[in-house]
Motif scaffolding. Structure first.
Motif, short mmCIF file in Angstrom:
data_model
loop_
_atom_site.label_atom_id
_atom_site.label_comp_id
_atom_site.label_asym_id
_atom_site.label_seq_id
_atom_site.Cartn_x
_atom_site.Cartn_y
_atom_site.Cartn_z
N ARG A 238 -16.02 -11.54 8.88
CA ARG A 238 -16.35 -12.64 9.79
C ARG A 238 -16.85 -12.13 11.13
O ARG A 238 -16.79 -12.85 12.13
N GLY A 239 -17.29 -10.89 11.19
CA GLY A 239 -17.71 -10.35 12.48
C GLY A 239 -16.53 -10.27 13.41
O GLY A 239 -15.51 -9.66 13.10
N ASN A 240 -16.61 -10.94 14.56
CA ASN A 240 -15.53 -10.93 15.54
C ASN A 240 -14.57 -12.11 15.40
O ASN A 240 -13.61 -12.22 16.15
N ALA A 241 -14.85 -13.01 14.45
CA ALA A 241 -14.00 -14.19 14.29
C ALA A 241 -12.68 -13.82 13.63
O ALA A 241 -12.56 -12.79 12.95
N HIS A 242 -11.68 -14.67 13.84
CA HIS A 242 -10.33 -14.45 13.30
C HIS A 242 -10.16 -15.24 12.01
O HIS A 242 -10.61 -16.39 11.92
N PRO A 243 -9.51 -14.66 11.00
CA PRO A 243 -9.34 -15.39 9.74
C PRO A 243 -8.38 -16.56 9.82
O PRO A 243 -8.45 -17.48 9.01
N ASN A 244 -7.45 -16.54 10.80
CA ASN A 244 -6.39 -17.55 10.83
C ASN A 244 -6.34 -18.39 12.10
O ASN A 244 -5.46 -19.24 12.23
N ILE A 245 -7.25 -18.14 13.06
CA ILE A 245 -7.25 -18.89 14.32
C ILE A 245 -8.69 -19.25 14.66
O ILE A 245 -9.60 -18.45 14.45
N CYS A 246 -8.89 -20.43 15.24
CA CYS A 246 -10.24 -20.84 15.66
C CYS A 246 -10.11 -21.83 16.83
O CYS A 246 -9.25 -22.73 16.78
N PRO A 247 -10.91 -21.65 17.89
CA PRO A 247 -11.93 -20.61 18.12
C PRO A 247 -11.31 -19.33 18.67
O PRO A 247 -10.55 -19.35 19.63
N TYR A 248 -11.65 -18.22 18.04
CA TYR A 248 -11.14 -16.90 18.40
C TYR A 248 -12.27 -15.94 18.05
O TYR A 248 -12.38 -15.50 16.91
N ASP A 249 -13.15 -15.65 19.03
CA ASP A 249 -14.40 -14.98 18.67
C ASP A 249 -15.06 -14.47 19.94
O ASP A 249 -14.57 -14.66 21.06
N VAL A 250 -16.19 -13.83 19.76
CA VAL A 250 -17.06 -13.42 20.86
C VAL A 250 -18.22 -14.42 20.93
O VAL A 250 -18.86 -14.70 19.91
N PHE A 251 -18.46 -14.92 22.14
CA PHE A 251 -19.52 -15.93 22.32
C PHE A 251 -20.50 -15.46 23.39
O PHE A 251 -20.10 -14.87 24.40
N PRO A 252 -21.79 -15.76 23.21
CA PRO A 252 -22.76 -15.45 24.25
C PRO A 252 -22.61 -16.42 25.43
O PRO A 252 -22.29 -17.60 25.24
N CYS A 253 -22.83 -15.89 26.63
CA CYS A 253 -22.89 -16.74 27.81
C CYS A 253 -24.17 -16.41 28.57
O CYS A 253 -24.96 -15.58 28.11
N ALA A 254 -24.37 -17.02 29.72
CA ALA A 254 -25.66 -16.89 30.40
C ALA A 254 -25.97 -15.46 30.82
O ALA A 254 -27.14 -15.07 30.90
N ASP A 255 -24.94 -14.65 31.08
CA ASP A 255 -25.18 -13.29 31.56
C ASP A 255 -24.48 -12.23 30.70
O ASP A 255 -24.05 -11.20 31.20
N GLY A 256 -24.33 -12.50 29.42
CA GLY A 256 -23.73 -11.50 28.54
C GLY A 256 -22.90 -12.14 27.43
O GLY A 256 -23.35 -13.08 26.78
N TYR A 257 -21.70 -11.62 27.27
CA TYR A 257 -20.80 -12.13 26.22
C TYR A 257 -19.40 -12.32 26.80
O TYR A 257 -19.02 -11.71 27.81
N ILE A 258 -18.64 -13.14 26.11
CA ILE A 258 -17.27 -13.40 26.54
C ILE A 258 -16.37 -13.51 25.30
O ILE A 258 -16.82 -13.97 24.24
N ILE A 259 -15.14 -13.08 25.45
CA ILE A 259 -14.14 -13.24 24.39
C ILE A 259 -13.33 -14.50 24.66
O ILE A 259 -12.85 -14.71 25.78
N LEU A 260 -13.20 -15.32 23.65
CA LEU A 260 -12.37 -16.51 23.72
C LEU A 260 -11.31 -16.41 22.63
O LEU A 260 -11.64 -16.17 21.47
#
Length: 404
Positions: A238-260
Motif C-alpha cells: 500500500r505504499g505509505n498507507a497503513h493496513p489497519n488505520i485510515c487516513p494514515y499516509d503521506v500526502f502531497p501539500c503545496a510545498d512538499g509532502y506531509i505525514i498524517l
C-alpha cells in the motif's frame, strides 16, 4: 574514550569474544560494548578484517592513507577492541580459544558447522565451558532445509516477506532503505544474550542461542503477519498507507509532502474540524475506523484534495493545535542536524588521532540510562589495533573478577 571518573556501564565486567562480521552480529556487540562490556573483535589481518571495512566509499580519511574505516564499518563497530587472529592457523585458534575460555559470551555468524574444523564451534566450547553463552547467527538457522544457505539482509527481506509489503501498490517489491533484517536480528541477539546471562547467573548454566536473519525478520512482520494468520488473506503493498488505520499516509501539500497519522475516531473528528471540513466526521462512510478502511479510496481522494493547496507549516500548526499526529518528512541531513537530534545526542564525535580532523562522526546510542550511561567506550578500531592491549585488559578483567 571513557573516563575512569565516569559512571560505569550496566554491563561493566562482562567479556565478549566477537567472531561476527558484516552487520547483524556487530550490531549486537556494539550495543553490548556501549553498555560497558569488554568486546574483543576477532579479525583476520590477512583478509583485511571485517568485510565491511571495504564497503566504501565513503571512508574516514586517515593520516596514513589506508582506507579501512568505511562509514559502513564504523556504523556498527565502536566500543570494541580489534584483535588480529587468523583462525585457519594453530596460533590463531589458540588465541581465540584463550579469549573464548575467558569470556562470558561468544558470538559468531559463520555458516552452520563452519567453525567445527577450527574447534571454535558451540559444541566444543560449551563442553569446555558449561557456563558459556554462545550465540550463533546465520541466514536460516542451525536446522531446517535451508540451513546451508548464506544469509544476507536482502535475501532475508525477500524470503521473510517484508519486501512483498514494501513499495508502491502498483510497483515492484522494495527492500527497506537500510539493512533492517540485519539490524533487527542484532537487536534480538542482544536481548537473547542478556536473557541467557540472567539464566546463567541464576543457575550457573550457559547455553547456545540459535538465531537466524529469516526467523527474526518473520517475527517482526508484526500486525501484517497476524493480519494474514487471522484472515488467510495475503497482505497487499500500500505504499505509505497503513493496513489497519485510515487516513494514515503521506500526502502531497503545496510545498512538499506531509505525514498524517489519524489513529482513532476522536482524532479524525478533530482533523476534519481543523481542516475546515467538520461534516466529514459525520459522514456515514467515515464514522469509525473500520468504515474508513472500507471506504479508503474515496477518503484518500478527499484528504488529498484538502491538503494539496495548503502549505506544510499551516497544516502542521493547525493539526498540532488539536493534537492530531502529523509531521514532515526529513532528509537524513535534516534529521541528524535537527534541534531534537542535538538535544538527544543522536550524533557523537569519537576521537581518533590518526583520522584527519582528529575524530569520526557516529550515530549515538538511543538508550538513556539514569545511572549507568550507555556510550561509545572506544572509536571504531583499525584492523588488529588492540591485539596486545586487548589481552592485557582481558587478563586484568579476569584478575578483578577473581579478587572481587
Amino acid at each position: 574514550m571513557t573516563d575512569a571518573s565516569e559512571p560505569k556501564g550496566p554491563l561493566d565486567g562482562l567479556i565478549v569474544c566477537d567472531l561476527s562480521r558484516i552487520l547483524a552480529g556487530p550490531t549486537a556487540t556494539q550495543l553490548l560494548g556501549d553498555m560497558g562490556a569488554l568486546v574483543l573483535k576477532i579479525e583476520n589481518p590477512k583478509t583485511g578484517g571485517d568485510d565491511t571495512r571495504a564497503w566504501g566509499p565513503p571512508y574516514a580519511e586517515t593520516t596514513d592513507g589506508v582506507q579501512d574505516l568505511s562509514a559502513y564499518f564504523m556504523a556498527a563497530n565502536r566500543s570494541k577492541l580489534s584483535v588480529a587472529a587468523d583462525i585457519a592457523t594453530p596460533e590463531g585458534q589458540a588465541l581465540v580459544r584463550e579469549i573464548a575460555m575467558s569470556a562470558d559470551v561468544v558470538i559468531e555468524n559463520f555458516k552452520p558447522g563452519g567453525l567445527e574444523k577450527y574447534g571454535l564451534d558451540h559444541g566444543t566450547l560449551c563442553a569446555a565451558r558449561p557456563d558459556l553463552v554462545y550465540c550463533s547467527i546465520s541466514g536460516f538457522g542451525q536446522t531446517g532445509p535451508n540451513r546451508h544457505l548464506a544469509g544476507y539482509d536482502l535475501m532475508a527481506q525477500g524470503y521473510g516477506g517484508i519486501m512483498s509489503l514494501t513499495g508502491p501498490a502498483d510497483g515492484a517489491p522494495h527492500k527497506v532503505g537500510v539493512g533492517i533484517a540485519d539490524v533487527m536480528c542484532g537487536m534480538y541477539a542482544c536481548i537473547g544474550i542478556l536473557a541467557a546471562l540472567r539464566h546463567r547467573d541464576a543457575t550457573g548454566e550457559g547455553q547456545h542461542i540459535d538465531l537466524s536473519l529469516v526467523d527474526s525478520q518473520m517475527a517482526w512482520l508484526i500486525n501484517e503477519g497476524t493480519n494474514y494468520l487471522s484472515s488467510g488473506l495475503p497482505p497487499a503493498r500500500r505504499g505509505n498507507a497503513h493496513p489497519n488505520i485510515c487516513p494514515y499516509d503521506v500526502f502531497p501539500c503545496a510545498d512538499g509532502y506531509i505525514i498524517l497519522a489519524v489513529g482513532n475516531d476522536g482524532q479524525f473528528r478533530r482533523f476534519a474540524g481543523a481542516m475546515g471540513r467538520p461534516e466529514l466526521a459525520d459522514d456515514p462512510r467515515f464514522l469509525t475506523n473500520p468504515l474508513r478502511l472500507e471506504n479508503r479510496a474515496p477518503l484518500t481522494e478527499i484528504v488529498t484534495d484538502m491538503l494539496a493547496a495548503e502549505r506544510q507549516s499551516s497544516i502542521l500548526e493547525r493539526l498540532g493545535a488539536v493534537t492530531v499526529p502529523a509531521g514532515p518528512i526529513h532528509t537524513v541531513a535534516q534529521a541528524l542536524t535537527s534541534d531534537q537530534a542535538r538535544s538527544r545526542e543522536a550524533v557523537i564525535a569519537a576521537p581518533r588521532p590518526d583520522v584527519v580532523g582528529g575524530s569520526v562522526q557516529l550515530l549515538g546510542n538511543p538508550l538513556k540510562f539514569s545511572r549507568t550511561p550507555a556510550r561509545a567506550t572506544a572509536p571504531p578500531p583499525r584492523v588488529g589495533e588492540h591485539t596486545d592491549i586487548a589481552m592485557e585488559r582481558l587478563r586484568a578483567a579476569l584478575a578483578r573478577r577473581k579478587d572481587g
